[in-house]
Enzyme design. Structure first.
Site, PDB file in Angstrom:
ATOM      1  CG  LEU A 251       9.577 -17.418  -1.871  1.00 30.75           C
ATOM      2  CD1 LEU A 251       9.693 -17.158  -0.363  1.00 30.75           C
ATOM      3  CD2 LEU A 251       9.889 -16.104  -2.584  1.00 30.75           C
TER       4      LEU A 251
ATOM      5  NE  ARG B 206      -8.130   0.516   5.204  1.00 30.65           N
ATOM      6  CZ  ARG B 206      -7.635   1.744   5.197  1.00 30.65           C
ATOM      7  NH1 ARG B 206      -7.787   2.523   6.251  1.00 30.65           N
ATOM      8  NH2 ARG B 206      -6.971   2.208   4.157  1.00 30.65           N
TER       9      ARG B 206
ATOM     10  CG  HIS C 109       0.157   1.318  -9.263  1.00 30.30           C
ATOM     11  ND1 HIS C 109      -0.116   1.108  -7.931  1.00 30.30           N
ATOM     12  CD2 HIS C 109      -0.949   1.909  -9.782  1.00 30.30           C
ATOM     13  CE1 HIS C 109      -1.343   1.553  -7.664  1.00 30.30           C
ATOM     14  NE2 HIS C 109      -1.860   2.049  -8.767  1.00 30.30           N
TER      15      HIS C 109
ATOM     16  CB  SER D 137      -7.650  -4.001   2.664  1.00 28.85           C
ATOM     17  OG  SER D 137      -7.510  -2.739   3.243  1.00 28.85           O
TER      18      SER D 137
ATOM     19  CG  ASP E 103      -2.008   1.014   1.163  1.00 26.45           C
ATOM     20  OD1 ASP E 103      -2.331   1.452   0.043  1.00 26.45           O
ATOM     21  OD2 ASP E 103      -2.550   1.390   2.211  1.00 26.45           O
ATOM     22  N   GLY E 104       0.335   2.310  -0.631  1.00 28.08           N
ATOM     23  CA  GLY E 104       0.994   3.616  -0.591  1.00 28.08           C
ATOM     24  C   GLY E 104       1.593   4.062  -1.914  1.00 28.08           C
ATOM     25  CG  ASN E 105       2.088   1.298  -5.044  1.00 25.00           C
ATOM     26  OD1 ASN E 105       3.040   1.188  -4.288  1.00 25.00           O
ATOM     27  ND2 ASN E 105       1.516   0.259  -5.627  1.00 25.00           N
TER      28      ASN E 105
ATOM     29  NE  ARG F 154      -4.459   6.262  -7.710  1.00 22.69           N
ATOM     30  CZ  ARG F 154      -4.304   5.977  -6.412  1.00 22.69           C
ATOM     31  NH1 ARG F 154      -4.048   6.931  -5.554  1.00 22.69           N
ATOM     32  NH2 ARG F 154      -4.413   4.737  -5.985  1.00 22.69           N
TER      33      ARG F 154
ATOM     34  CB  THR G 146     -12.694  -8.780  -5.441  1.00 22.41           C
ATOM     35  OG1 THR G 146     -12.531  -8.762  -4.021  1.00 22.41           O
ATOM     36  CG2 THR G 146     -12.351 -10.160  -5.952  1.00 22.41           C
ATOM     37  CD  GLU G 147     -13.068  -5.912  -2.214  1.00 18.24           C
ATOM     38  OE1 GLU G 147     -11.894  -6.311  -2.080  1.00 18.24           O
ATOM     39  OE2 GLU G 147     -14.038  -6.693  -2.273  1.00 18.24           O
TER      40      GLU G 147
ATOM     41  NE  ARG H  80      -2.994  -1.230   4.266  1.00 15.85           N
ATOM     42  CZ  ARG H  80      -4.229  -1.374   3.820  1.00 15.85           C
ATOM     43  NH1 ARG H  80      -5.009  -2.296   4.316  1.00 15.85           N
ATOM     44  NH2 ARG H  80      -4.706  -0.592   2.866  1.00 15.85           N
TER      45      ARG H  80
HETATM   46  C1  FPP Z   1      -1.953   0.016  -3.369  1.00 10.08           C
HETATM   47  O1  FPP Z   1      -1.459   1.309  -3.549  1.00 10.08           O
HETATM   48  C2  FPP Z   1      -1.486  -0.955  -4.308  1.00 10.08           C
HETATM   49  C3  FPP Z   1      -2.263  -1.654  -5.195  1.00 10.08           C
HETATM   50  C4  FPP Z   1      -3.574  -1.275  -5.686  1.00 10.08           C
HETATM   51  C5  FPP Z   1      -1.786  -2.926  -5.668  1.00 10.08           C
HETATM   52  C6  FPP Z   1      -0.856  -2.816  -6.799  1.00 10.08           C
HETATM   53  C7  FPP Z   1       0.523  -2.980  -6.348  1.00 10.08           C
HETATM   54  C8  FPP Z   1       1.557  -2.794  -7.133  1.00 10.08           C
HETATM   55  C9  FPP Z   1       1.337  -2.402  -8.536  1.00 10.08           C
HETATM   56  C10 FPP Z   1       2.952  -2.956  -6.598  1.00 10.08           C
HETATM   57  C11 FPP Z   1       3.754  -3.943  -7.323  1.00 10.08           C
HETATM   58  C12 FPP Z   1       2.968  -5.039  -7.929  1.00 10.08           C
HETATM   59  C13 FPP Z   1       3.417  -5.881  -8.857  1.00 10.08           C
HETATM   60  C14 FPP Z   1       2.480  -6.753  -9.591  1.00 10.08           C
HETATM   61  C15 FPP Z   1       4.837  -5.953  -9.196  1.00 10.08           C
HETATM   62  P1  FPP Z   1      -2.549   2.451  -3.611  1.00 10.08           P
HETATM   63  O2  FPP Z   1      -2.781   2.757  -5.032  1.00 10.08           O
HETATM   64  O3  FPP Z   1      -3.767   2.038  -2.859  1.00 10.08           O
HETATM   65  O4  FPP Z   1      -1.829   3.625  -2.857  1.00 10.08           O
HETATM   66  P2  FPP Z   1      -2.526   4.800  -2.024  1.00 10.08           P
HETATM   67  O5  FPP Z   1      -3.234   4.143  -0.859  1.00 10.08           O
HETATM   68  O6  FPP Z   1      -1.381   5.660  -1.592  1.00 10.08           O
HETATM   69  O7  FPP Z   1      -3.463   5.495  -2.965  1.00 10.08           O
END
Ligand code: FPP
Length: 263
Positions: free
Chosen positions: A154, A217, A60, A219, A43-45, A56, A89-90, A211
């Protein structure tokens, strides 16, 4: 002498993980202090990207390296199974542009990284619901799964189109159908036999649930499997996380006393 099984299809197998760029090594812990299965909520991308004035999706993209580094670090420290929440799924509720990006991104990452994962001895396993998942992504997941199916170093569960409630619901429907066909007796259903109806019955229980981003959370991630997991929430945005984040969480885990309901 080179062992025969070290080469498959002309590729080297079970190559050791690449050390971290700083040369840092894992903390010294007893084997029993190392979690077998770590669940990752990446989380946090979005926030990471926003802080930099980027889209955004750039967050990712930057998160890919974090996951890859954690795979190397997990092998170094002796974790046996990692589950990455790559698309829930959300997440279909996000903008069509972001959904499209995430689908395509998952497909590309799998294609680009599967040989590296295979060389490391990583078994990639898709965990999720088939309905709605884009066929190109599903195809890529199945190919990566097939390529790496005999690996043992792994297991990396790629949780794509995964939701804990969806998994429970899908299991309930399958159980009801089997009961109608008289394949199972409702009264004899047990926790163990219910497990067989989950997306990945072979999955171990989650020991450590990590997380990033400071949110506290779960989630809807691996709720059945995380019933007794230790929860660790770290205040680092996913693209800034790497194997050191995982090791820090494992050190916190090692300090915890797990009682599983006992006094
Ligand atoms: C949450 O960040 C992350 C996701 C929705 C999942 C996707 C994760 C990635 C793309 C990381 C690497 C994955 C792969 C397949 C290599 P957010 O968008 O909810 O961040 P925010 O809470 O800061 O908005």
């Amino acid at each position: 002498m080179v062992k025969k099984k070290s080469k498959v299809g002309g590729r080297k197998k079970n190559t050791p993980p690449t050390p971290h760029r700083t040369g840092v090594t894992p903390p010294k812990l007893d084997a029993k202090q190392i979690p077998n299965h770590v669940a990752l909520v990446m989380d946090g991308n979005g926030r990471w990207a926003k802080q930099r004035g980027l889209a955004r999706t750039a967050g990712h993209e930057a998160g890919e390296a974090s996951l890859l580094d954690m795979v190397h670090g997990a092998i170094e420290i002796g974790v046996k199974e990692l589950s990455a929440y790559a698309f829930s799924t959300e997440n279909w509720r996000r903008s069509p542009e972001e959904v499209k990006f995430l689908m395509e991104f998952n497909r590309q990452v799998l294609r680009k990284r599967r040989d590296e994962m295979n060389d490391l001895g990583v078994k990639i396993r898709w965990v999720g619901r088939e309905k709605r998942l884009w066929s190109g992504v599903l195809k890529e997941l199945k190919e990566a799964q097939e390529l790496t199916k005999n690996n043992k170093v792994l297991t990396l569960n790629m949780c794509v189109n995964y939701g804990g409630r969806a998994e429970m619901l899908d299991a309930a429907v399958a159980i009801a159908k089997d009961a109608l066909k008289k394949k199972i007796k409702p009264d004899s259903l047990s926790e163990k036999s219910l497990n067989k109806y989950l997306y990945a019955p072979q999955m171990r229980d989650v020991d450590l649930f990590l997380r990033s981003s400071g949110e506290q959370r779960t989630s809807n991630f691996l709720m059945w499997q995380s019933a007794y997991a230790e929860m660790v929430f770290l205040d680092v945005l996913w693209p800034d996380a790497d194997r050191r984040t995982l090791w820090k969480a494992i050190e916190i885990y090692a300090e915890r006393e797990r009682r599983f309901g006992k006094a």
